[in-house]
Design a protein around this motif. Structure first.
Motif, PDB file in Angstrom:
ATOM      1  N   ALA A 192      44.143  31.656  43.920  1.00  0.00           N
ATOM      2  CA  ALA A 192      44.723  32.859  44.525  1.00  0.00           C
ATOM      3  C   ALA A 192      43.780  34.053  44.463  1.00  0.00           C
ATOM      4  O   ALA A 192      43.926  35.001  45.232  1.00  0.00           O
ATOM      5  CB  ALA A 192      46.041  33.210  43.831  1.00  0.00           C
ATOM      6  N   GLY A 193      42.828  34.038  43.513  1.00  0.00           N
ATOM      7  CA  GLY A 193      41.892  35.146  43.372  1.00  0.00           C
ATOM      8  C   GLY A 193      42.008  35.902  42.071  1.00  0.00           C
ATOM      9  O   GLY A 193      41.325  36.908  41.873  1.00  0.00           O
ATOM     10  N   LYS A 194      42.828  35.415  41.133  1.00  0.00           N
ATOM     11  CA  LYS A 194      43.051  36.136  39.874  1.00  0.00           C
ATOM     12  C   LYS A 194      41.761  36.289  39.074  1.00  0.00           C
ATOM     13  O   LYS A 194      41.422  37.392  38.632  1.00  0.00           O
ATOM     14  CB  LYS A 194      44.113  35.415  39.026  1.00  0.00           C
ATOM     15  CG  LYS A 194      45.453  35.233  39.679  1.00  0.00           C
ATOM     16  CD  LYS A 194      46.481  34.638  38.732  1.00  0.00           C
ATOM     17  CE  LYS A 194      46.092  33.296  38.166  1.00  0.00           C
ATOM     18  NZ  LYS A 194      45.971  32.253  39.201  1.00  0.00           N
ATOM     19  N   THR A 195      41.056  35.182  38.876  1.00  0.00           N
ATOM     20  CA  THR A 195      39.829  35.245  38.078  1.00  0.00           C
ATOM     21  C   THR A 195      38.757  36.068  38.781  1.00  0.00           C
ATOM     22  O   THR A 195      38.025  36.831  38.143  1.00  0.00           O
ATOM     23  CB  THR A 195      39.315  33.825  37.775  1.00  0.00           C
ATOM     24  OG1 THR A 195      40.290  33.129  36.987  1.00  0.00           O
ATOM     25  CG2 THR A 195      38.008  33.873  37.007  1.00  0.00           C
ATOM     26  N   SER A 196      38.656  35.937  40.093  1.00  0.00           N
ATOM     27  CA  SER A 196      37.670  36.729  40.840  1.00  0.00           C
ATOM     28  C   SER A 196      37.957  38.222  40.712  1.00  0.00           C
ATOM     29  O   SER A 196      37.031  39.023  40.522  1.00  0.00           O
ATOM     30  CB  SER A 196      37.672  36.316  42.318  1.00  0.00           C
ATOM     31  OG  SER A 196      37.219  34.996  42.467  1.00  0.00           O
ATOM     32  N   LEU A 197      39.217  38.607  40.794  1.00  0.00           N
ATOM     33  CA  LEU A 197      39.569  40.009  40.644  1.00  0.00           C
ATOM     34  C   LEU A 197      39.248  40.495  39.233  1.00  0.00           C
ATOM     35  O   LEU A 197      38.716  41.604  39.044  1.00  0.00           O
ATOM     36  CB  LEU A 197      41.056  40.217  40.954  1.00  0.00           C
ATOM     37  CG  LEU A 197      41.594  41.636  40.790  1.00  0.00           C
ATOM     38  CD1 LEU A 197      40.807  42.634  41.607  1.00  0.00           C
ATOM     39  CD2 LEU A 197      43.077  41.681  41.159  1.00  0.00           C
ATOM     40  N   ARG A 227      45.072  38.070  48.117  1.00  0.00           N
ATOM     41  CA  ARG A 227      45.727  39.349  48.345  1.00  0.00           C
ATOM     42  C   ARG A 227      46.823  39.579  47.316  1.00  0.00           C
ATOM     43  O   ARG A 227      47.338  38.634  46.714  1.00  0.00           O
ATOM     44  CB  ARG A 227      46.314  39.392  49.764  1.00  0.00           C
ATOM     45  CG  ARG A 227      45.271  39.265  50.859  1.00  0.00           C
ATOM     46  CD  ARG A 227      45.864  38.814  52.174  1.00  0.00           C
ATOM     47  NE  ARG A 227      46.748  39.810  52.758  1.00  0.00           N
ATOM     48  CZ  ARG A 227      47.494  39.582  53.850  1.00  0.00           C
ATOM     49  NH1 ARG A 227      47.439  38.396  54.443  1.00  0.00           N
ATOM     50  NH2 ARG A 227      48.265  40.520  54.328  1.00  0.00           N
ATOM     51  N   ILE A 228      47.194  40.835  47.119  1.00  0.00           N
ATOM     52  CA  ILE A 228      48.341  41.175  46.281  1.00  0.00           C
ATOM     53  C   ILE A 228      49.585  41.083  47.159  1.00  0.00           C
ATOM     54  O   ILE A 228      49.769  41.876  48.090  1.00  0.00           O
ATOM     55  CB  ILE A 228      48.220  42.597  45.695  1.00  0.00           C
ATOM     56  CG1 ILE A 228      46.937  42.743  44.879  1.00  0.00           C
ATOM     57  CG2 ILE A 228      49.451  42.924  44.856  1.00  0.00           C
ATOM     58  CD1 ILE A 228      46.925  42.007  43.574  1.00  0.00           C
ATOM     59  N   ARG A 288      36.471  33.910  52.121  1.00  0.00           N
ATOM     60  CA  ARG A 288      36.975  35.142  51.522  1.00  0.00           C
ATOM     61  C   ARG A 288      37.944  34.813  50.394  1.00  0.00           C
ATOM     62  O   ARG A 288      38.963  34.157  50.606  1.00  0.00           O
ATOM     63  CB  ARG A 288      37.670  36.004  52.575  1.00  0.00           C
ATOM     64  CG  ARG A 288      38.117  37.350  52.046  1.00  0.00           C
ATOM     65  CD  ARG A 288      38.540  38.293  53.154  1.00  0.00           C
ATOM     66  NE  ARG A 288      37.380  38.736  53.930  1.00  0.00           N
ATOM     67  CZ  ARG A 288      37.445  39.694  54.854  1.00  0.00           C
ATOM     68  NH1 ARG A 288      38.603  40.291  55.116  1.00  0.00           N
ATOM     69  NH2 ARG A 288      36.365  40.053  55.511  1.00  0.00           N
ATOM     70  N   VAL A 289      37.638  35.271  49.185  1.00  0.00           N
ATOM     71  CA  VAL A 289      38.498  35.000  48.032  1.00  0.00           C
ATOM     72  C   VAL A 289      39.307  36.225  47.618  1.00  0.00           C
ATOM     73  O   VAL A 289      40.321  36.096  46.933  1.00  0.00           O
ATOM     74  CB  VAL A 289      37.680  34.475  46.841  1.00  0.00           C
ATOM     75  CG1 VAL A 289      37.088  33.120  47.155  1.00  0.00           C
ATOM     76  CG2 VAL A 289      36.589  35.455  46.437  1.00  0.00           C
ATOM     77  N   ALA A 328      44.312  49.491  27.504  1.00  0.00           N
ATOM     78  CA  ALA A 328      44.796  48.919  28.759  1.00  0.00           C
ATOM     79  C   ALA A 328      44.472  47.432  28.765  1.00  0.00           C
ATOM     80  O   ALA A 328      43.381  47.028  28.352  1.00  0.00           O
ATOM     81  CB  ALA A 328      44.147  49.612  29.953  1.00  0.00           C
ATOM     82  N   ILE A 329      45.414  46.604  29.222  1.00  0.00           N
ATOM     83  CA  ILE A 329      45.241  45.158  29.192  1.00  0.00           C
ATOM     84  C   ILE A 329      45.539  44.592  30.574  1.00  0.00           C
ATOM     85  O   ILE A 329      46.587  44.870  31.162  1.00  0.00           O
ATOM     86  CB  ILE A 329      46.174  44.506  28.147  1.00  0.00           C
ATOM     87  CG1 ILE A 329      45.839  45.012  26.740  1.00  0.00           C
ATOM     88  CG2 ILE A 329      46.068  42.988  28.202  1.00  0.00           C
ATOM     89  CD1 ILE A 329      46.822  44.565  25.681  1.00  0.00           C
ATOM     90  N   LEU A 330      44.606  43.782  31.071  1.00  0.00           N
ATOM     91  CA  LEU A 330      44.806  43.031  32.310  1.00  0.00           C
ATOM     92  C   LEU A 330      44.743  41.559  31.948  1.00  0.00           C
ATOM     93  O   LEU A 330      43.735  41.086  31.421  1.00  0.00           O
ATOM     94  CB  LEU A 330      43.717  43.378  33.330  1.00  0.00           C
ATOM     95  CG  LEU A 330      43.773  42.644  34.676  1.00  0.00           C
ATOM     96  CD1 LEU A 330      45.050  42.977  35.430  1.00  0.00           C
ATOM     97  CD2 LEU A 330      42.556  42.981  35.528  1.00  0.00           C
ATOM     98  N   ILE A 331      45.832  40.839  32.196  1.00  0.00           N
ATOM     99  CA  ILE A 331      45.918  39.448  31.769  1.00  0.00           C
ATOM    100  C   ILE A 331      46.248  38.560  32.960  1.00  0.00           C
ATOM    101  O   ILE A 331      47.233  38.794  33.665  1.00  0.00           O
ATOM    102  CB  ILE A 331      46.961  39.291  30.632  1.00  0.00           C
ATOM    103  CG1 ILE A 331      47.138  37.828  30.233  1.00  0.00           C
ATOM    104  CG2 ILE A 331      48.294  39.910  30.999  1.00  0.00           C
ATOM    105  CD1 ILE A 331      47.992  37.645  28.993  1.00  0.00           C
ATOM    106  N   ALA A 332      45.395  37.570  33.226  1.00  0.00           N
ATOM    107  CA  ALA A 332      45.650  36.578  34.266  1.00  0.00           C
ATOM    108  C   ALA A 332      46.296  35.372  33.598  1.00  0.00           C
ATOM    109  O   ALA A 332      45.745  34.822  32.642  1.00  0.00           O
ATOM    110  CB  ALA A 332      44.349  36.174  34.956  1.00  0.00           C
TER     111      ALA A 332
END
Length: 327
Positions: free
Chosen positions: A46-51, A216-217, A23-24, A191-195
């Motif tokens: 941590a899952g940033k890219t997957s999210l 998880r967050i 589970r990622v 809107a911007i989402l930046i990892a």
């Protein structure tokens, strides 16, 4: 009369994702409004890219939902077309010029032929790359290539732009230029989402931050509010070393309340360190114990201290604390 709050452009609810039974992402909730910049921070894995890929519509969650503009980006092409995706890798044709690359991406985005020249010119102006329009991408510096990478994502005039480590490997001048591009996008209502792993970058660009660990967050909220709460407490202490600490020096630093940061020459304490000693006395004490300390800095805690607190192990069962505010 209370003003209505705008519905989020992006809404992720209880999203779960697994690769090969691992589970990622674990029941992730996230929201992002138009004109807002949200920074995702967390360690590798941590899952940033997957999210980010879920939001981009490149992947579908095993459970939960992802909506962009009310539609599922994995299943609805129009929703994907409203998203600009900027991967960490340079996704360009090195032998084509900047203008030729953008023309290809304009075509791939579905723009009619009569619209492409205007979209290319607009993206080049926004990213400030018109001066290199006729140069092959493969001959450009890394900073320019990353700006062309961003420009390519803007061909469909998206309302949402997703970026994965957009300033990795570039110098300070290129970094500032990329930050200026993102600032102009935000001002235009995008809107911007930046990892990112870069705390200074996130602190400069983000309205909100979300810390991720183990899929998880761990904590999410308005950056200004989270920092204000943290800064109401004790100041942060930092020791700058001239040489990496020896085992004895490490032991002395840990006894004084310090932990290593992302560089072996810097140790930090999120709370007051040194058993109440002032900066000069603490510096003298550490040197007397064999620590090659150049200086002790005392300052208001920044985003890194907030990150370390959010991801710190918790007592009892030890689950990550899921909350939108510092407690």
């Amino acid at each position: 009369m209370r003003r209505a709050v705008a519905e989020p452009l992006v809404r992720v609810e209880a999203a779960t994702l697994a690769y090969r039974d691992r589970r990622v992402l674990d029941r992730v909730d996230l929201a992002l409004r138009a004109g807002e910049t949200l920074a995702l921070l967390g360690p590798n894995g941590a899952g940033k890219t997957s999210l980010t890929r879920l939001v981009a519509g490149r992947l579908a969650p095993q459970s939960g939902t992802v909506r962009v503009g009310g539609a599922d980006p994995f299943r609805v092409r129009a929703a994907r077309c409203a998203i600009g995706w900027v991967p960490q890798e340079i996704a360009l044709y090195p032998r084509l010029t900047v203008a030729e690359n953008l023309g290809v991406f304009a075509q791939l985005s579905g723009l009619a032929r009569r619209q492409r020249a205007g979209a290319v010119a607009e993206a080049m102006a926004l990213t400030d790359i018109a001066a290199v329009a006729r140069r092959p991408v493969g001959l450009l510096s890394g900073g320019y290539q990353r700006r062309v990478n961003i420009a390519a994502s803007l061909m469909g005039r998206p309302g949402l732009v997703l970026l994965d480590e957009p300033t990795q490997g570039v110098d300070l001048t290129a970094r500032a230029a990329i930050h200026a591009v993102l600032g102009r996008l935000r001002e235009a209502g995008t809107a911007i989402l930046i990892a990112t792993h870069d705390f200074a970058e996130a602190e400069r660009l983000a309205d909100r931050v979300a810390f991720m660990a183990q899929g998880r967050i761990a904590r999410e909220g308005a950056l200004a509010d989270l920092l204000a709460h943290l800064r109401a407490g004790a100041p942060e202490h930092e020791v700058a070393l001239s040489l990496p600490a020896t085992p004895a020096g490490e032991a002395a630093l840990r006894r004084a309340g310090f932990s290593p940061s992302d560089t072996p020459l810097t140790w930090r304490a999120a709370t007051r360190a040194g058993q109440g000693l002032d900066g000069a006395a603490l510096l003298g004490s550490l040197r007397a114990q064999g620590v090659s300390a150049n200086e002790v800095r005392v300052r208001a805690p920044g985003l890194e201290a907030l990150y370390l607190d959010a991801l710190a192990p918790r007592p009892a069962d030890g689950p990550l604390r899921l909350t939108g505010a510092v407690r």
